[in-house]
Design a protein around this motif. Sequence first.
Motif, PDB file in Angstrom:
ATOM      1  N   GLU A   8     -51.809  -4.903 -36.668  1.00  0.00           N
ATOM      2  CA  GLU A   8     -52.615  -3.758 -37.116  1.00  0.00           C
ATOM      3  C   GLU A   8     -51.985  -2.504 -36.532  1.00  0.00           C
ATOM      4  OE1 GLU A   8     -55.054  -0.561 -36.811  1.00  0.00           O
ATOM      5  OE2 GLU A   8     -55.115  -1.855 -35.016  1.00  0.00           O
ATOM      6  N   TYR A   9     -51.913  -1.431 -37.320  1.00  0.00           N
ATOM      7  CA  TYR A   9     -51.103  -0.266 -36.962  1.00  0.00           C
ATOM      8  C   TYR A   9     -51.508   0.364 -35.626  1.00  0.00           C
ATOM      9  CZ  TYR A   9     -48.753   4.222 -37.311  1.00  0.00           C
ATOM     10  OH  TYR A   9     -47.963   5.315 -37.046  1.00  0.00           O
ATOM     11  N   THR A  10     -52.798   0.554 -35.383  1.00  0.00           N
ATOM     12  CA  THR A  10     -53.242   1.155 -34.129  1.00  0.00           C
ATOM     13  C   THR A  10     -52.855   0.267 -32.949  1.00  0.00           C
ATOM     14  OG1 THR A  10     -55.096   2.209 -35.261  1.00  0.00           O
ATOM     15  CG2 THR A  10     -55.234   2.065 -32.869  1.00  0.00           C
ATOM     16  N   PHE A  11     -53.047  -1.027 -33.094  1.00  0.00           N
ATOM     17  CA  PHE A  11     -52.626  -1.986 -32.072  1.00  0.00           C
ATOM     18  C   PHE A  11     -51.128  -1.832 -31.800  1.00  0.00           C
ATOM     19  CE2 PHE A  11     -50.851  -6.063 -30.815  1.00  0.00           C
ATOM     20  CZ  PHE A  11     -51.753  -6.577 -29.879  1.00  0.00           C
ATOM     21  N   GLY A  12     -50.343  -1.708 -32.877  1.00  0.00           N
ATOM     22  CA  GLY A  12     -48.891  -1.630 -32.739  1.00  0.00           C
ATOM     23  C   GLY A  12     -48.405  -0.358 -32.078  1.00  0.00           C
TER      24      GLY A  12
ATOM     25  N   LEU B 168     -46.741   8.173 -21.801  1.00  0.00           N
ATOM     26  CA  LEU B 168     -47.086   7.464 -23.034  1.00  0.00           C
ATOM     27  C   LEU B 168     -48.237   8.169 -23.729  1.00  0.00           C
ATOM     28  CD1 LEU B 168     -46.921   3.926 -21.389  1.00  0.00           C
ATOM     29  CD2 LEU B 168     -45.190   4.944 -22.894  1.00  0.00           C
ATOM     30  N   CYS B 169     -47.908   8.892 -24.804  1.00  0.00           N
ATOM     31  CA  CYS B 169     -48.906   9.669 -25.549  1.00  0.00           C
ATOM     32  C   CYS B 169     -49.029   9.246 -27.012  1.00  0.00           C
ATOM     33  CB  CYS B 169     -48.552  11.158 -25.518  1.00  0.00           C
ATOM     34  SG  CYS B 169     -48.597  11.930 -23.905  1.00  0.00           S
ATOM     35  N   ALA B 170     -48.069   8.494 -27.528  1.00  0.00           N
ATOM     36  CA  ALA B 170     -48.012   8.230 -28.969  1.00  0.00           C
ATOM     37  C   ALA B 170     -49.264   7.523 -29.472  1.00  0.00           C
ATOM     38  CB  ALA B 170     -46.766   7.410 -29.308  1.00  0.00           C
ATOM     39  N   ASN B 171     -49.862   8.112 -30.486  1.00  0.00           N
ATOM     40  CA  ASN B 171     -51.058   7.540 -31.119  1.00  0.00           C
ATOM     41  C   ASN B 171     -51.273   8.264 -32.436  1.00  0.00           C
ATOM     42  OD1 ASN B 171     -53.408   6.105 -31.589  1.00  0.00           O
ATOM     43  ND2 ASN B 171     -54.669   7.383 -30.256  1.00  0.00           N
ATOM     44  N   ARG B 172     -51.876   7.582 -33.369  1.00  0.00           N
ATOM     45  CA  ARG B 172     -52.223   8.208 -34.651  1.00  0.00           C
ATOM     46  C   ARG B 172     -53.403   7.455 -35.236  1.00  0.00           C
ATOM     47  NH1 ARG B 172     -47.584   7.878 -36.840  1.00  0.00           N
ATOM     48  NH2 ARG B 172     -46.847   9.913 -36.127  1.00  0.00           N
ATOM     49  N   VAL B 173     -54.430   8.193 -35.634  1.00  0.00           N
ATOM     50  CA  VAL B 173     -55.622   7.541 -36.174  1.00  0.00           C
ATOM     51  C   VAL B 173     -55.333   6.990 -37.563  1.00  0.00           C
ATOM     52  CG1 VAL B 173     -57.216   8.940 -34.830  1.00  0.00           C
ATOM     53  CG2 VAL B 173     -56.481   9.746 -37.082  1.00  0.00           C
ATOM     54  N   GLY B 174     -56.045   5.917 -37.922  1.00  0.00           N
ATOM     55  CA  GLY B 174     -55.862   5.287 -39.223  1.00  0.00           C
ATOM     56  C   GLY B 174     -57.191   4.998 -39.887  1.00  0.00           C
TER      57      GLY B 174
ATOM     58  N   ALA C 165     -60.799   0.383 -33.899  1.00  0.00           N
ATOM     59  CA  ALA C 165     -59.385   0.168 -33.582  1.00  0.00           C
ATOM     60  C   ALA C 165     -58.952   1.024 -32.400  1.00  0.00           C
ATOM     61  CB  ALA C 165     -58.523   0.465 -34.798  1.00  0.00           C
ATOM     62  N   GLN C 166     -59.383   2.287 -32.390  1.00  0.00           N
ATOM     63  CA  GLN C 166     -59.016   3.187 -31.297  1.00  0.00           C
ATOM     64  C   GLN C 166     -59.634   2.726 -29.974  1.00  0.00           C
ATOM     65  OE1 GLN C 166     -57.118   6.219 -31.092  1.00  0.00           O
ATOM     66  NE2 GLN C 166     -56.258   5.510 -33.022  1.00  0.00           N
ATOM     67  N   MET C 167     -60.893   2.337 -30.019  1.00  0.00           N
ATOM     68  CA  MET C 167     -61.568   1.892 -28.800  1.00  0.00           C
ATOM     69  C   MET C 167     -60.939   0.616 -28.246  1.00  0.00           C
ATOM     70  SD  MET C 167     -63.886   3.968 -27.829  1.00  0.00           S
ATOM     71  CE  MET C 167     -65.039   5.236 -28.349  1.00  0.00           C
ATOM     72  N   GLN C 168     -60.614  -0.329 -29.134  1.00  0.00           N
ATOM     73  CA  GLN C 168     -59.999  -1.570 -28.669  1.00  0.00           C
ATOM     74  C   GLN C 168     -58.646  -1.291 -28.030  1.00  0.00           C
ATOM     75  OE1 GLN C 168     -59.688  -5.794 -30.433  1.00  0.00           O
ATOM     76  NE2 GLN C 168     -57.933  -4.734 -31.345  1.00  0.00           N
ATOM     77  N   ALA C 169     -57.824  -0.470 -28.672  1.00  0.00           N
ATOM     78  CA  ALA C 169     -56.510  -0.162 -28.111  1.00  0.00           C
ATOM     79  C   ALA C 169     -56.639   0.534 -26.755  1.00  0.00           C
ATOM     80  CB  ALA C 169     -55.708   0.694 -29.082  1.00  0.00           C
ATOM     81  N   GLY C 170     -57.657   1.379 -26.624  1.00  0.00           N
ATOM     82  CA  GLY C 170     -57.890   2.032 -25.346  1.00  0.00           C
ATOM     83  C   GLY C 170     -58.227   1.050 -24.249  1.00  0.00           C
ATOM     84  N   ARG C 171     -59.084   0.080 -24.570  1.00  0.00           N
ATOM     85  CA  ARG C 171     -59.435  -0.932 -23.569  1.00  0.00           C
ATOM     86  C   ARG C 171     -58.225  -1.806 -23.218  1.00  0.00           C
ATOM     87  NH1 ARG C 171     -62.574   2.062 -24.390  1.00  0.00           N
ATOM     88  NH2 ARG C 171     -61.263   2.875 -22.729  1.00  0.00           N
ATOM     89  N   LEU C 172     -57.395  -2.103 -24.209  1.00  0.00           N
ATOM     90  CA  LEU C 172     -56.187  -2.882 -23.951  1.00  0.00           C
ATOM     91  C   LEU C 172     -55.236  -2.110 -23.032  1.00  0.00           C
ATOM     92  CD1 LEU C 172     -55.552  -4.343 -27.519  1.00  0.00           C
ATOM     93  CD2 LEU C 172     -56.126  -5.673 -25.473  1.00  0.00           C
ATOM     94  N   ASN C 173     -55.125  -0.803 -23.235  1.00  0.00           N
ATOM     95  CA  ASN C 173     -54.277   0.002 -22.363  1.00  0.00           C
ATOM     96  C   ASN C 173     -54.794   0.017 -20.932  1.00  0.00           C
ATOM     97  OD1 ASN C 173     -51.926   1.168 -23.699  1.00  0.00           O
ATOM     98  ND2 ASN C 173     -53.392   2.068 -25.108  1.00  0.00           N
TER      99      ASN C 173
END
Length: 263
Positions: free
Chosen positions: A96-100, A79-85, A154-162
């Motif tokens: 929210e796109y990063t979350f999604g 799982l690598c898919a990511n894109r900054v917004g 957004a990036q940090m939150q998604a990282g913690r969720l992962n």
Amino acid sequence: MSPKTVVIAGGTDGMGRATALARFERGDDVYVIGSNPLKGRTLPSGITFLRKDLSEGAAVREVVAELRSRVAAVDALVLCANRVGPARRETSEHFEYTFGLYFLARHRLAEGLRPLLESAAAPVIVNVGGVGVTKGVIAWDDLQLRSGYSMVRAQMQAGRLNDLLGAGYRGKARYVLYHPGFTKSGDHSPLNPVLRGGLRLLAAVAARPVAASVAPIVELIDAPPAAQLTALDRGRELPLSLPSLDPAGAARLHAMLADEAFA
């Protein structure tokens, strides 16, 4: 080693692409999921490119159905898919796109492909993110960051969720949270030219080569860890007592994901 069936989300660029090429060279049956058809065409003809925008739930369900029709088992899901917004935007489902993309799509793929992973002899999921990083918090009351959005937040939150996603995963597959460190990788095209230029200069002197960052992933596919969960920072194993892997937080997240809105 016998050939593996490897699925890579976000495999047309950077680390995902390098992993796909390395495993293809070993004779694996490699499936790359990505949204850019031009980049997909640059992959070797023996690699199967599945064009899907994984930020959308319908696209995830379509790619899961396609893989189920093509293969009997999946040995590795990377799982690598990511894109900054830089600016906040939403998917058609109002996430929210990063979350999604960076978080929810990873959960959906792992769950959707669970039957295929369970059918493999020694399956492994490698979730590439920022395990070991202590910065960033989860806004449990505002997961879609409708208030106070920033790209970094957004990036940090998604990282913690992962991190919590891996901490709460239960299944036959071994789950690896992998932090590659600063790597010469990723699509920075959404960023403004000044920031892009700054990152390019910094990468030239401080970033790890892509080959070095993906080397542990490539080997993990042949030799998954014995433990249910492993956290790696540039190949170094981290203690599972990290606050970002808190069992209570993982339980809270997985309870939330049981809601059909996240299916």
